[in-house]
Design a protein around this motif. Structure first.
Motif, PDB file in Angstrom:
ATOM      1  N   ARG A   1      30.500 -10.042 -62.097  1.00  0.00           N
ATOM      2  CA  ARG A   1      31.963 -10.172 -62.232  1.00  0.00           C
ATOM      3  C   ARG A   1      32.637  -8.804 -62.158  1.00  0.00           C
ATOM      4  N   LYS A   2      32.057  -7.814 -62.820  1.00  0.00           N
ATOM      5  CA  LYS A   2      32.626  -6.462 -62.785  1.00  0.00           C
ATOM      6  C   LYS A   2      32.523  -5.861 -61.386  1.00  0.00           C
ATOM      7  N   ALA A   3      31.428  -6.142 -60.687  1.00  0.00           N
ATOM      8  CA  ALA A   3      31.286  -5.653 -59.311  1.00  0.00           C
ATOM      9  C   ALA A   3      32.364  -6.251 -58.420  1.00  0.00           C
ATOM     10  N   VAL A   4      32.630  -7.536 -58.593  1.00  0.00           N
ATOM     11  CA  VAL A   4      33.667  -8.205 -57.795  1.00  0.00           C
ATOM     12  C   VAL A   4      35.028  -7.571 -58.076  1.00  0.00           C
ATOM     13  N   ILE A   5      35.329  -7.330 -59.340  1.00  0.00           N
ATOM     14  CA  ILE A   5      36.600  -6.691 -59.700  1.00  0.00           C
ATOM     15  C   ILE A   5      36.688  -5.307 -59.070  1.00  0.00           C
ATOM     16  N   ALA A   6      35.605  -4.542 -59.127  1.00  0.00           N
ATOM     17  CA  ALA A   6      35.595  -3.205 -58.534  1.00  0.00           C
ATOM     18  C   ALA A   6      35.777  -3.273 -57.015  1.00  0.00           C
TER      19      ALA A   6
ATOM     20  N   LEU B   1      46.236   8.717 -36.022  1.00  0.00           N
ATOM     21  CA  LEU B   1      46.889   7.665 -36.801  1.00  0.00           C
ATOM     22  C   LEU B   1      46.239   6.302 -36.535  1.00  0.00           C
ATOM     23  N   THR B   2      45.914   6.053 -35.277  1.00  0.00           N
ATOM     24  CA  THR B   2      45.225   4.798 -34.943  1.00  0.00           C
ATOM     25  C   THR B   2      43.883   4.730 -35.664  1.00  0.00           C
ATOM     26  N   TRP B   3      43.160   5.832 -35.659  1.00  0.00           N
ATOM     27  CA  TRP B   3      41.874   5.923 -36.352  1.00  0.00           C
ATOM     28  C   TRP B   3      42.046   5.639 -37.841  1.00  0.00           C
ATOM     29  N   LEU B   4      43.025   6.285 -38.476  1.00  0.00           N
ATOM     30  CA  LEU B   4      43.227   6.113 -39.912  1.00  0.00           C
ATOM     31  C   LEU B   4      43.586   4.669 -40.256  1.00  0.00           C
ATOM     32  N   PHE B   5      44.464   4.066 -39.478  1.00  0.00           N
ATOM     33  CA  PHE B   5      44.849   2.679 -39.733  1.00  0.00           C
ATOM     34  C   PHE B   5      43.669   1.734 -39.527  1.00  0.00           C
ATOM     35  N   THR B   6      42.910   1.965 -38.485  1.00  0.00           N
ATOM     36  CA  THR B   6      41.770   1.091 -38.180  1.00  0.00           C
ATOM     37  C   THR B   6      40.693   1.191 -39.250  1.00  0.00           C
ATOM     38  N   VAL B   7      40.317   2.400 -39.597  1.00  0.00           N
ATOM     39  CA  VAL B   7      39.264   2.590 -40.593  1.00  0.00           C
ATOM     40  C   VAL B   7      39.721   2.080 -41.958  1.00  0.00           C
ATOM     41  N   GLY B   8      40.966   2.345 -42.312  1.00  0.00           N
ATOM     42  CA  GLY B   8      41.487   1.847 -43.585  1.00  0.00           C
ATOM     43  C   GLY B   8      41.479   0.331 -43.647  1.00  0.00           C
ATOM     44  N   THR B   9      41.848  -0.304 -42.551  1.00  0.00           N
ATOM     45  CA  THR B   9      41.855  -1.768 -42.497  1.00  0.00           C
ATOM     46  C   THR B   9      40.439  -2.325 -42.560  1.00  0.00           C
ATOM     47  N   VAL B  10      39.527  -1.740 -41.804  1.00  0.00           N
ATOM     48  CA  VAL B  10      38.132  -2.196 -41.825  1.00  0.00           C
ATOM     49  C   VAL B  10      37.549  -2.033 -43.233  1.00  0.00           C
ATOM     50  N   GLN B  11      37.862  -0.940 -43.863  1.00  0.00           N
ATOM     51  CA  GLN B  11      37.364  -0.701 -45.211  1.00  0.00           C
ATOM     52  C   GLN B  11      37.928  -1.736 -46.192  1.00  0.00           C
ATOM     53  N   ALA B  12      39.225  -1.996 -46.132  1.00  0.00           N
ATOM     54  CA  ALA B  12      39.842  -2.981 -47.035  1.00  0.00           C
ATOM     55  C   ALA B  12      39.251  -4.373 -46.807  1.00  0.00           C
ATOM     56  N   VAL B  13      39.148  -4.769 -45.552  1.00  0.00           N
ATOM     57  CA  VAL B  13      38.587  -6.085 -45.228  1.00  0.00           C
ATOM     58  C   VAL B  13      37.113  -6.146 -45.640  1.00  0.00           C
ATOM     59  N   GLY B  14      36.389  -5.058 -45.433  1.00  0.00           N
ATOM     60  CA  GLY B  14      34.977  -5.018 -45.828  1.00  0.00           C
ATOM     61  C   GLY B  14      34.790  -5.245 -47.315  1.00  0.00           C
ATOM     62  N   TRP B  15      35.593  -4.580 -48.139  1.00  0.00           N
ATOM     63  CA  TRP B  15      35.466  -4.761 -49.586  1.00  0.00           C
ATOM     64  C   TRP B  15      35.874  -6.167 -50.001  1.00  0.00           C
ATOM     65  N   LEU B  16      36.888  -6.734 -49.338  1.00  0.00           N
ATOM     66  CA  LEU B  16      37.286  -8.111 -49.648  1.00  0.00           C
ATOM     67  C   LEU B  16      36.153  -9.096 -49.326  1.00  0.00           C
ATOM     68  N   LEU B  17      35.550  -8.916 -48.153  1.00  0.00           N
ATOM     69  CA  LEU B  17      34.435  -9.792 -47.767  1.00  0.00           C
ATOM     70  C   LEU B  17      33.245  -9.646 -48.713  1.00  0.00           C
ATOM     71  N   LEU B  18      32.960  -8.415 -49.097  1.00  0.00           N
ATOM     72  CA  LEU B  18      31.842  -8.203 -50.016  1.00  0.00           C
ATOM     73  C   LEU B  18      32.137  -8.785 -51.395  1.00  0.00           C
ATOM     74  N   ALA B  19      33.393  -8.753 -51.828  1.00  0.00           N
ATOM     75  CA  ALA B  19      33.750  -9.355 -53.114  1.00  0.00           C
ATOM     76  C   ALA B  19      33.507 -10.861 -53.070  1.00  0.00           C
ATOM     77  N   ARG B  20      33.944 -11.499 -51.998  1.00  0.00           N
ATOM     78  CA  ARG B  20      33.709 -12.945 -51.853  1.00  0.00           C
ATOM     79  C   ARG B  20      32.214 -13.249 -51.757  1.00  0.00           C
ATOM     80  N   THR B  21      31.499 -12.412 -51.053  1.00  0.00           N
ATOM     81  CA  THR B  21      30.057 -12.593 -50.898  1.00  0.00           C
ATOM     82  C   THR B  21      29.349 -12.437 -52.242  1.00  0.00           C
ATOM     83  N   SER B  22      29.788 -11.481 -53.031  1.00  0.00           N
ATOM     84  CA  SER B  22      29.196 -11.285 -54.360  1.00  0.00           C
ATOM     85  C   SER B  22      29.461 -12.485 -55.252  1.00  0.00           C
ATOM     86  N   ARG B  23      30.674 -12.990 -55.189  1.00  0.00           N
ATOM     87  CA  ARG B  23      31.017 -14.179 -55.987  1.00  0.00           C
ATOM     88  C   ARG B  23      30.143 -15.365 -55.590  1.00  0.00           C
TER      89      ARG B  23
END
Length: 164
Positions: A21-26, A75-97
């Protein structure tokens, strides 16, 4: 340990341990902080727009057109990497749950990639706001990885990974 299976042959639903649960929150925090990094880039560009001026200072021999091109690519690089990172953590949170055991190697991989990119950012002429903000998701990501590798998480992810 006795394996008590329900009528469908699946293991009964196991309560999610506190470490998971704490990992998902993190992970959700890491995703939110990743989104904040994107906002920091936008805020920096809207308020000071000093990415181009920092690039001009770093590469004085480049033409204005070349600096503009590099700024656009960056700027394209920063937006792309930031988005991939955000989506990656969201997917991993769901996967952990869900208790998927492959989240244990995937989370450190995402964290390592993010840290490597951040190290590169510290060597580039990015504004301090962007560079420092970029490092914040990794604090939450590190906490998530630590929680995933606790023994109580191990048992939960191993049990769920076989059927999930």
């Amino acid at each position: 340990m006795t394996d008590h299976r329900n009528r469908t042959g699946q293991s009964p639903v196991q309560a999610r341990p506190a470490a998971v649960r704490k990992a998902v929150i993190a992970m959700y925090a890491a995703a939110a902080l990743s989104a904040i990094t994107i906002l920091a880039v936008i805020l920096n560009q809207e308020t000071s727009g000093n990415l181009a001026s920092r690039m001009t200072d770093a590469w004085p021999d480049y033409s204005a057109n070349r600096i503009e091109e590099i700024e656009s690519i960056t700027l394209t690089w920063l937006f792309t990497v930031g988005t991939v990172q955000a989506v990656g953590w969201l997917l991993l949170a769901r996967t952990s749950r869900a208790g998927r055991k492959w989240v244990r190697p995937a989370a450190p991989a995402l964290l390592a990639a993010g840290i490597a990119i951040t190290v590169v950012h510290f060597t580039e002429p990015f504004p301090a706001l962007v560079t420092v903000t970029w490092a914040l998701p990794h604090v939450a990501g590190l906490a998530a990885v630590a929680f995933l590798w606790r023994s109580e998480s191990s048992a939960y992810l191993a049990d769920r990974g076989a059927t999930a």
